[in-house]
Design a protein around this motif. Structure first.
Motif, PDB file in Angstrom:
ATOM      1  N   MET A  84     -44.462 -44.074 -42.334  1.00 44.75           N
ATOM      2  CA  MET A  84     -44.005 -45.083 -41.248  1.00 44.75           C
ATOM      3  C   MET A  84     -43.938 -46.323 -41.856  1.00 44.75           C
ATOM      4  O   MET A  84     -44.654 -46.733 -42.755  1.00 44.75           O
ATOM      5  N   MET A  85     -43.027 -47.225 -41.342  1.00 47.32           N
ATOM      6  CA  MET A  85     -43.114 -48.552 -41.819  1.00 47.32           C
ATOM      7  C   MET A  85     -43.620 -49.611 -40.746  1.00 47.32           C
ATOM      8  O   MET A  85     -43.193 -49.450 -39.453  1.00 47.32           O
ATOM      9  N   ILE A  86     -44.766 -50.263 -41.104  1.00 49.14           N
ATOM     10  CA  ILE A  86     -45.285 -50.818 -39.940  1.00 49.14           C
ATOM     11  C   ILE A  86     -45.286 -52.308 -40.337  1.00 49.14           C
ATOM     12  O   ILE A  86     -45.192 -52.774 -41.385  1.00 49.14           O
ATOM     13  N   ARG A  87     -45.055 -53.196 -39.086  1.00 49.36           N
ATOM     14  CA  ARG A  87     -45.037 -54.744 -39.233  1.00 49.36           C
ATOM     15  C   ARG A  87     -46.288 -55.107 -38.649  1.00 49.36           C
ATOM     16  O   ARG A  87     -46.807 -54.664 -37.532  1.00 49.36           O
ATOM     17  N   CYS A  88     -47.110 -55.920 -39.468  1.00 49.64           N
ATOM     18  CA  CYS A  88     -48.267 -56.469 -38.655  1.00 49.64           C
ATOM     19  C   CYS A  88     -48.508 -57.841 -38.708  1.00 49.64           C
ATOM     20  O   CYS A  88     -48.112 -58.373 -40.065  1.00 49.64           O
ATOM     21  N   SER A  89     -48.753 -58.526 -37.767  1.00 54.92           N
ATOM     22  CA  SER A  89     -49.090 -59.929 -37.783  1.00 54.92           C
ATOM     23  C   SER A  89     -50.427 -60.184 -37.102  1.00 54.92           C
ATOM     24  O   SER A  89     -50.721 -59.594 -36.205  1.00 54.92           O
ATOM     25  N   GLY A  90     -51.200 -61.060 -38.044  1.00 57.52           N
ATOM     26  CA  GLY A  90     -52.393 -61.389 -37.241  1.00 57.52           C
ATOM     27  C   GLY A  90     -52.838 -62.798 -37.568  1.00 57.52           C
ATOM     28  O   GLY A  90     -52.306 -63.423 -38.427  1.00 57.52           O
ATOM     29  N   LYS A  91     -53.948 -63.232 -36.986  1.00 54.43           N
ATOM     30  CA  LYS A  91     -54.484 -64.724 -37.244  1.00 54.43           C
ATOM     31  C   LYS A  91     -56.189 -64.669 -36.813  1.00 54.43           C
ATOM     32  O   LYS A  91     -56.731 -63.813 -36.125  1.00 54.43           O
ATOM     33  N   LYS A  92     -56.871 -65.542 -37.498  1.00 48.19           N
ATOM     34  CA  LYS A  92     -58.146 -65.759 -37.303  1.00 48.19           C
ATOM     35  C   LYS A  92     -58.444 -66.691 -35.775  1.00 48.19           C
ATOM     36  O   LYS A  92     -57.672 -67.671 -35.619  1.00 48.19           O
ATOM     37  N   MET A  93     -59.158 -66.145 -35.189  1.00 50.74           N
ATOM     38  CA  MET A  93     -59.357 -66.778 -33.628  1.00 50.74           C
ATOM     39  C   MET A  93     -60.423 -67.740 -33.740  1.00 50.74           C
ATOM     40  O   MET A  93     -61.313 -67.715 -34.758  1.00 50.74           O
ATOM     41  N   GLU A  94     -60.691 -68.430 -33.015  1.00 52.47           N
ATOM     42  CA  GLU A  94     -61.709 -69.586 -32.898  1.00 52.47           C
ATOM     43  C   GLU A  94     -63.087 -68.837 -32.896  1.00 52.47           C
ATOM     44  O   GLU A  94     -64.197 -69.442 -33.685  1.00 52.47           O
TER      45      GLU A  94
ATOM     46  N   ALA B  87     -57.307 -61.290 -34.745  1.00 58.29           N
ATOM     47  CA  ALA B  87     -56.382 -60.420 -33.953  1.00 58.29           C
ATOM     48  C   ALA B  87     -55.118 -60.193 -34.357  1.00 58.29           C
ATOM     49  O   ALA B  87     -54.626 -61.316 -35.064  1.00 58.29           O
ATOM     50  N   GLY B  88     -54.621 -59.094 -34.167  1.00 57.66           N
ATOM     51  CA  GLY B  88     -53.175 -59.018 -34.469  1.00 57.66           C
ATOM     52  C   GLY B  88     -52.372 -57.920 -33.647  1.00 57.66           C
ATOM     53  O   GLY B  88     -53.056 -57.388 -32.722  1.00 57.66           O
ATOM     54  N   ILE B  89     -51.376 -57.851 -34.287  1.00 59.14           N
ATOM     55  CA  ILE B  89     -50.618 -56.834 -33.591  1.00 59.14           C
ATOM     56  C   ILE B  89     -49.661 -55.891 -34.589  1.00 59.14           C
ATOM     57  O   ILE B  89     -49.537 -56.248 -35.746  1.00 59.14           O
TER      58      ILE B  89
END
Length: 110
Positions: A64-74, A79-81
């Motif tokens: 599968m091809m997966i797009r993942c986006s995330g960031k560091k929370m306070e 957290a990401g998708i």
């Protein structure tokens, strides 16, 4: 790695799996040729919002091809998708092929 039911379905893991098992399963199923790139993505997450597209070896669906986006929370968590973009990638490849064939046909007509 914690994930909601949608994420767990996406990667093909049981909803009863704990966070450690989920992380291990996920990392083991990132395509071998994308492991280094995925590792770099994880390192960047502690510094900035970042995104990656990588191949994931789903136990039933295959690659599968997966797009993942995330960031560091306070609070320090990440957290990401994750999104299955396999159909989008396939459509883009089909469109490129279609365009190539149309251009080739036009050249042959001329």
């Amino acid at each position: 790695m914690y994930g909601n039911d949608c994420f767990l379905d996406l990667i093909g893991v049981s909803k009863e799996v704990d966070a450690q098992e989920c992380l291990k399963f996920h990392l083991e199923h990132v395509h071998p040729e994308d492991q280094e790139q995925f590792g770099e993505y994880v390192r960047k997450l502690s510094e900035e919002r970042t995104e990656i597209v990588y191949r994931f070896l789903h136990p039933e669906k295959g690659v599968m091809m997966i797009r993942c986006s995330g960031k560091k929370m306070e609070d320090g968590t990440i957290a990401g998708i994750h999104q299955d973009i396999s159909d989008i990638v396939r459509l883009e490849k089909d469109k490129i092929l279609e365009t190539y064939l149309a251009e080739t046909n036009e050249k042959l007509r001329n």
